[in-house]
Scaffold this motif. Structure first.
Motif, PDB file in Angstrom:
ATOM      1  N   MET A  26       0.838  -1.282   0.006  1.00 45.99           N
ATOM      2  CA  MET A  26       0.187  -0.100   0.101  1.00 45.99           C
ATOM      3  C   MET A  26       0.869   1.194  -0.023  1.00 45.99           C
ATOM      4  SD  MET A  26       1.147   0.151   2.993  1.00 45.99           S
ATOM      5  CE  MET A  26       0.250   1.958   3.496  1.00 45.99           C
ATOM      6  N   HIS A  27       1.957   1.260  -0.335  1.00 49.11           N
ATOM      7  CA  HIS A  27       3.104   2.244  -0.456  1.00 49.11           C
ATOM      8  C   HIS A  27       3.997   2.131  -1.515  1.00 49.11           C
ATOM      9  CE1 HIS A  27       5.668   5.606   1.859  1.00 49.11           C
ATOM     10  NE2 HIS A  27       5.648   5.510   0.270  1.00 49.11           N
ATOM     11  N   SER A  28       3.972   2.681  -2.699  1.00 51.48           N
ATOM     12  CA  SER A  28       5.005   2.757  -3.569  1.00 51.48           C
ATOM     13  C   SER A  28       4.989   3.902  -4.507  1.00 51.48           C
ATOM     14  CB  SER A  28       4.884   1.359  -4.405  1.00 51.48           C
ATOM     15  OG  SER A  28       3.548   1.385  -5.252  1.00 51.48           O
ATOM     16  N   HIS A  29       5.932   4.051  -5.305  1.00 47.78           N
ATOM     17  CA  HIS A  29       6.072   5.173  -6.325  1.00 47.78           C
ATOM     18  C   HIS A  29       6.429   4.616  -7.564  1.00 47.78           C
ATOM     19  CE1 HIS A  29       6.020   8.065  -3.157  1.00 47.78           C
ATOM     20  NE2 HIS A  29       6.433   7.103  -2.428  1.00 47.78           N
ATOM     21  N   ILE A  30       5.472   3.558  -8.123  1.00 53.61           N
ATOM     22  CA  ILE A  30       5.714   2.955  -9.322  1.00 53.61           C
ATOM     23  C   ILE A  30       4.925   3.549 -10.646  1.00 53.61           C
ATOM     24  CG2 ILE A  30       5.057   0.626 -10.503  1.00 53.61           C
ATOM     25  CD1 ILE A  30       5.688  -0.576  -7.540  1.00 53.61           C
ATOM     26  N   LEU A  31       4.030   4.320 -10.242  1.00 51.67           N
ATOM     27  CA  LEU A  31       3.174   4.914 -11.434  1.00 51.67           C
ATOM     28  C   LEU A  31       4.359   5.787 -12.354  1.00 51.67           C
ATOM     29  CD1 LEU A  31      -0.105   6.332  -9.897  1.00 51.67           C
ATOM     30  CD2 LEU A  31       0.181   4.424 -11.411  1.00 51.67           C
ATOM     31  N   PRO A  32       4.334   5.764 -13.331  1.00 54.44           N
ATOM     32  CA  PRO A  32       5.388   6.395 -14.327  1.00 54.44           C
ATOM     33  C   PRO A  32       5.382   7.773 -14.491  1.00 54.44           C
ATOM     34  CG  PRO A  32       3.388   5.438 -15.593  1.00 54.44           C
ATOM     35  CD  PRO A  32       3.348   5.036 -14.340  1.00 54.44           C
ATOM     36  N   GLY A  33       6.514   8.401 -14.157  1.00 58.92           N
ATOM     37  CA  GLY A  33       6.903   9.823 -14.584  1.00 58.92           C
ATOM     38  C   GLY A  33       5.845  10.930 -13.706  1.00 58.92           C
ATOM     39  N   ILE A  34       5.741  10.419 -12.573  1.00 59.75           N
ATOM     40  CA  ILE A  34       4.956  11.455 -11.739  1.00 59.75           C
ATOM     41  C   ILE A  34       5.544  11.757 -10.585  1.00 59.75           C
ATOM     42  CG2 ILE A  34       3.980   9.656 -10.341  1.00 59.75           C
ATOM     43  CD1 ILE A  34       1.265  10.847 -11.067  1.00 59.75           C
ATOM     44  N   ARG A  43       9.831   1.005 -17.169  1.00 58.65           N
ATOM     45  CA  ARG A  43      10.620   0.904 -15.738  1.00 58.65           C
ATOM     46  C   ARG A  43       9.253   0.415 -14.906  1.00 58.65           C
ATOM     47  NH1 ARG A  43      14.993   1.549 -13.790  1.00 58.65           N
ATOM     48  NH2 ARG A  43      15.592   0.784 -15.623  1.00 58.65           N
ATOM     49  N   SER A  44       8.207   1.192 -15.047  1.00 59.19           N
ATOM     50  CA  SER A  44       6.725   0.569 -14.216  1.00 59.19           C
ATOM     51  C   SER A  44       6.420  -0.954 -14.509  1.00 59.19           C
ATOM     52  CB  SER A  44       5.688   1.483 -14.332  1.00 59.19           C
ATOM     53  OG  SER A  44       6.094   2.884 -14.162  1.00 59.19           O
ATOM     54  N   LEU A  45       6.611  -1.417 -15.756  1.00 57.89           N
ATOM     55  CA  LEU A  45       6.194  -2.572 -16.011  1.00 57.89           C
ATOM     56  C   LEU A  45       7.190  -3.594 -15.327  1.00 57.89           C
ATOM     57  CD1 LEU A  45       4.929  -2.413 -19.863  1.00 57.89           C
ATOM     58  CD2 LEU A  45       3.545  -3.050 -17.748  1.00 57.89           C
ATOM     59  N   GLU A  46       8.439  -3.070 -15.350  1.00 61.79           N
ATOM     60  CA  GLU A  46       9.651  -4.166 -14.657  1.00 61.79           C
ATOM     61  C   GLU A  46       9.310  -4.018 -13.335  1.00 61.79           C
ATOM     62  OE1 GLU A  46      13.808  -3.679 -16.028  1.00 61.79           O
ATOM     63  OE2 GLU A  46      12.996  -1.935 -16.662  1.00 61.79           O
ATOM     64  N   ARG A  78      -4.930   9.308 -11.286  1.00 57.14           N
ATOM     65  CA  ARG A  78      -5.845   8.209 -11.791  1.00 57.14           C
ATOM     66  C   ARG A  78      -5.587   7.949 -13.399  1.00 57.14           C
ATOM     67  NH1 ARG A  78     -10.300  11.013  -8.763  1.00 57.14           N
ATOM     68  NH2 ARG A  78     -10.539   9.706  -6.748  1.00 57.14           N
ATOM     69  N   GLY A  79      -5.121   8.986 -14.136  1.00 55.70           N
ATOM     70  CA  GLY A  79      -4.878   8.854 -15.536  1.00 55.70           C
ATOM     71  C   GLY A  79      -3.456   8.200 -15.624  1.00 55.70           C
ATOM     72  N   LYS A  80      -2.637   8.417 -14.573  1.00 61.28           N
ATOM     73  CA  LYS A  80      -1.400   7.197 -14.683  1.00 61.28           C
ATOM     74  C   LYS A  80      -1.657   5.913 -14.296  1.00 61.28           C
ATOM     75  CE  LYS A  80       1.850  10.314 -15.891  1.00 61.28           C
ATOM     76  NZ  LYS A  80       2.758  10.345 -17.060  1.00 61.28           N
ATOM     77  N   LEU A  81      -2.625   5.767 -13.672  1.00 59.56           N
ATOM     78  CA  LEU A  81      -3.125   4.418 -13.240  1.00 59.56           C
ATOM     79  C   LEU A  81      -3.795   3.722 -14.149  1.00 59.56           C
ATOM     80  CD1 LEU A  81      -3.731   2.280 -11.131  1.00 59.56           C
ATOM     81  CD2 LEU A  81      -5.958   3.478 -10.502  1.00 59.56           C
ATOM     82  N   ASP A  82      -4.538   4.401 -14.994  1.00 54.39           N
ATOM     83  CA  ASP A  82      -5.311   3.880 -16.205  1.00 54.39           C
ATOM     84  C   ASP A  82      -4.162   3.510 -17.145  1.00 54.39           C
ATOM     85  OD1 ASP A  82      -7.549   4.174 -15.001  1.00 54.39           O
ATOM     86  OD2 ASP A  82      -8.167   6.054 -16.079  1.00 54.39           O
ATOM     87  N   LEU A  83      -3.291   4.466 -17.578  1.00 53.72           N
ATOM     88  CA  LEU A  83      -2.185   4.196 -18.322  1.00 53.72           C
ATOM     89  C   LEU A  83      -1.690   2.609 -18.121  1.00 53.72           C
ATOM     90  CD1 LEU A  83      -0.464   5.124 -21.166  1.00 53.72           C
ATOM     91  CD2 LEU A  83       0.947   6.348 -19.298  1.00 53.72           C
ATOM     92  N   LEU A  84      -0.978   2.531 -16.937  1.00 53.75           N
ATOM     93  CA  LEU A  84      -0.323   1.210 -16.238  1.00 53.75           C
ATOM     94  C   LEU A  84      -1.076   0.294 -16.276  1.00 53.75           C
ATOM     95  CD1 LEU A  84       2.221   0.213 -15.444  1.00 53.75           C
ATOM     96  CD2 LEU A  84       1.687   1.089 -12.842  1.00 53.75           C
ATOM     97  N   ARG A  85      -2.223   0.373 -16.027  1.00 57.07           N
ATOM     98  CA  ARG A  85      -3.232  -0.741 -15.977  1.00 57.07           C
ATOM     99  C   ARG A  85      -3.335  -1.504 -17.435  1.00 57.07           C
ATOM    100  NH1 ARG A  85      -8.497   1.265 -12.353  1.00 57.07           N
ATOM    101  NH2 ARG A  85      -7.784   0.105 -10.159  1.00 57.07           N
ATOM    102  N   GLN A  86      -3.541  -0.551 -18.245  1.00 48.74           N
ATOM    103  CA  GLN A  86      -3.598  -0.941 -19.862  1.00 48.74           C
ATOM    104  C   GLN A  86      -2.268  -1.721 -20.300  1.00 48.74           C
ATOM    105  OE1 GLN A  86      -4.881   2.087 -22.834  1.00 48.74           O
ATOM    106  NE2 GLN A  86      -4.351   0.736 -24.642  1.00 48.74           N
TER     107      GLN A  86
END
Length: 248
Positions: A26-34, A43-46, A78-86
């Motif tokens: 419940m704590h990370s900074h994995i969403l890209p470029g933010i 890198r987020s996918l990795e 939320r926009g970055k989350l949608d991008l990473l989810r896809q």
């Protein structure tokens, strides 16, 4: 399997084979470029794959929100989350992704509370926040009161890393009596941040003052260190506590 490795390697064997007992980070900074975490979608996918390999079934990613540096909003996050989810779906990685935020306790944060702006939470209105590592904010207790009065459940990120509490463990523990939940970083158990952070993380576990464990993953250096955490006896002690990760 664990006993087999203990018999083979002795005390150097892993005490835990994965973080599957936690289930949810419940704590990370994995969403890209933010923020100061992952710099790209690749890198987020990795990082997502690495966390999946560690046994996590869900990641709640928490970008920084700081008035002076990271002016993120719920819409941006939320926009970055949608991008990473896809991207995760296209890569065939089966893991649940969600988002919240890590709020820095500054005047901008207090203004958001006062103005009833939308704040990103996780679970049962858990609100992750942090402060300066060196200086205790003069308005710390005011902010805690405000969060609770607005119906939030404040969660202090990495309480073991605030040097202004060093030598004053009772003052730190007193925050929990005021309704603050504690989330130490897993990598503190290896001494990754400092010997002081390691000592305080271990003491919080010994005293049973831990509600969540978080990876605080920013990059591959953090996931590499997580491998070492599996060999910490304090991880096993922490997992025996009534942690809330798996309830998220």
């Amino acid at each position: 399997m664990i006993q087999f490795f203990k018999n083979l390697f002795g005390d150097s064997a892993p005490l835990e084979e994965s973080f599957s007992a936690l289930g949810v980070d419940m704590h990370s900074h994995i969403l890209p470029g933010i923020d100061d975490g992952s710099e790209s979608l690749e890198r987020s996918l990795e990082l997502v794959q690495a966390m999946k390999d560690f046994g996590y079934r869900k990641l709640i990613m928490t970008p920084h929100i700081m008035s002076d540096f990271y002016k993120n909003t719920p819409e941006i996050i939320r926009g970055k989350l949608d991008l990473l989810r896809q991207a995760v779906q296209e890569a065939g990685i089966e893991i649940e992704l969600g988002c919240a935020a890590e709020y820095y306790l500054d005047e901008g944060f207090l203004e958001k509370l006062e103005n009833n702006e939308e704040l990103l939470t996780f679970g049962d209105k858990y609100l992750l926040f942090e402060t300066s590592f060196l200086n205790e904010p003069l308005n710390l207790r005011e902010a805690i009161f405000m969060m609770r009065s607005k119906g939030y459940k404040p969660v202090l990120a990495h309480p073991e890393r605030y040097t202004y509490f060093y030598g004053k463990f009772d003052a730190l523990a007193a925050l929990r009596e005021q309704g603050v939940l504690f989330q130490p970083n897993l990598n503190s158990l290896t001494g990754y941040y400092s010997p002081g952070a390691k000592d305080y993380a271990e003491r919080l576990i010994e005293e049973g003052l831990v509600d969540f464990l978080g990876s605080d993953t920013h990059g591959l250096k953090h996931t590499a260190s997580l491998q070492k955490v599996l060999s910490s006896k304090y991880l096993s002690k922490a997992l025996a506590l009534p942690l809330r990760n798996n309830l998220l």
